[in-house]
Design a protein around this motif. Structure first.
Motif: not given
Length: 432
Positions: A383-406
């Motif tokens: 899709s046209p927004d694939a790059e932005s969606r993937l980048a946003e997911a990468l940012t959250r995965a690497t910065t959200d402490p709750a994800l890593r804690a779970h």
């Protein structure tokens, strides 16, 4: 000591877990052979197991006329193709049935007269039951996914969306009948070869269900609690991890890259997305740069690769998950059962990009556990927004402490389980 034959067919994720099971059985004093495709012979032998060859390697199973120019690895998960062939579902079913038919002949050859116990994967179980009946060899089913109907969830290949308790159970029974159809011709011919009276796969399956034998499921209740409406004998025992030599180490190029900066993100699609490497590689690199994180692209069947290596990007081949995943900031993958569990075992967040089959199911489970971002369906990467969606997911995965804690809490629970030990104990009860 029992002479055991493990049978497994499909892609890497369908075979590798059984090398860990086999190694534990061998350490317990049993003589173990693993029958699978020739491409995995080194994997089997590295675990100290005898290798026996099965035909119909899924990477070469598609007729040449169906392959794209220059495409040598068409890709197919067990009996199901990675890409629907021309002709849609009907052609897909024919292709899967042809894979299974060749598999039956190979299994009959692999089950030598001195075999005392058969351990059967999901793909090989419907054919292995015919061999067990003909030879009198006891057998034990060892599926990697929950395949018995339940009201708790719909069949894992249905996309992960619940249909309600009645709908889930009904869909589960229908899914079994579809599998019966896939195995019908192979079962007929295998039974004739073995001198057995005619019987359909459904008849044999229902006989087996009536006998209520034990079935051990090689996944964790961390992701899928055992359904309360399953019959006694269907047990969830924990994951079976691929065999890893005690002295195994990361390749020096990977170790050097990890030492040169902060933990990177691993992106790979395993045996998925064959023939789409150039597009996916470009998308992955752009998303990594947009998220301002380092990245490792794992080639896989898609042949992911960076155009050039620099301090922030690296392309690698096959590296054991157990060595690589714990060193990552996050992992992006297709969410096959084994890869999903490996990321969780490492205690790192996941960005799920499910492609097909059971992958949306595992992606949804990881997200519900709080150890993953919201899944991005593989089709959405076009899709046209694939790059932005993937980048946003990468940012959250690497910065959200709750994800890593779970993820870390789940990893602690997985570490307390011993799925292979449960198989060793069951074999001790079943073995002659």
């Amino acid at each position: 000591m029992t002479r055991i034959l493990i049978t497994a067919a499909g892609s890497y994720g369908d075979i590798a877990p059984y090398t860990g099971v086999g190694a534990r059985l061998r350490a317990a004093g049993h003589e173990v052979a693993l029958a699978t495709h020739d491409a995995y012979a080194p994997l089997v032998r590295a675990a100290g197991l005898e290798f026996r060859s099965l035909p119909a390697d899924p990477r070469t199973a598609r007729p040449a006329a169906d392959q794209e120019p220059g495409q040598e690895e068409p890709g197919q998960e067990g009996p199901a193709p990675r890409k629907p062939p021309a002709g849609g579902n009907r052609a897909l079913m024919r292709q899967a049935a042809a894979f299974i038919h060749r598999l039956g002949d190979g299994l009959a050859e692999a089950a030598r007269p001195d075999t005392e116990l058969l351990l059967l994967s999901t793909t090989t179980a419907p054919l292995g039951r015919q061999i067990a009946e003909a030879t009198g060899i006891p057998s034990l089913d060892l599926p990697l996914v929950p395949n018995a109907p339940t009201g708790d969830f719909a069949p894992v290949v249905s996309g992960g969306r619940s249909l309600g308790r009645w709908g889930n159970r009904t869909a589960g029974r229908l899914a079994l009948r579809v599998i019966d159809r896939l195995y019908a011709e192979a079962t007929r011919d295998l039974r004739a070869r073995l001198g057995l009276p005619p019987a359909s796969p459904r008849t044999v399956r229902r006989r087996t269900e009536a006998a209520a034998p034990p079935v051990l499921y090689g996944f964790s209740e961390v992701l899928v609690p055992r359904p309360a409406d399953w019959r006694p004998g269907l047990e969830v025992v924990g994951n079976w991890w691929p065999h890893l030599s005690p002295d195994a180490q990361l390749p020096s190029v990977v170790a050097d890259f990890l030492a040169s900066g902060p933990p990177p993100v691993l992106i790979g699609f395993g045996s998925m997305a064959s023939g789409e490497g150039e597009r996916l590689s470009s998308l992955a690199v752009r998303a990594l740069r947009r998220a301002k994180v380092r990245g490792i692209l794992q080639s896989g069947w898609a042949h992911l690769a960076t155009e050039r290596e620099d301090d922030d990007l690296l392309t690698i081949g096959e590296v054991p998950h157990a060595l690589l995943h714990p060193r990552m900031a996050a992992v992006v993958h297709h969410c096959g059962a084994g890869t999903a569990a490996a990321g969780l075992r490492a205690g790192v967040p996941t960005v799920p990009v499910p492609v097909t089959a059971d992958q949306p199911f595992w992606a949804a489970r990881l997200a519900a556990l709080g150890a993953a971002t919201a899944p991005i369906p593989f089709a959405d990467l076009a899709s046209p927004d694939a790059e932005s969606r993937l980048a946003e997911a990468l940012t959250r995965a690497t910065t959200d402490p709750a994800l890593r804690a779970h993820a870390a809490r789940a990893a602690d629970r997985l570490a307390a389980e011993d799925g292979a030990g449960a198989v060793v104990a069951a074999v001790g009860r079943l073995a002659p």
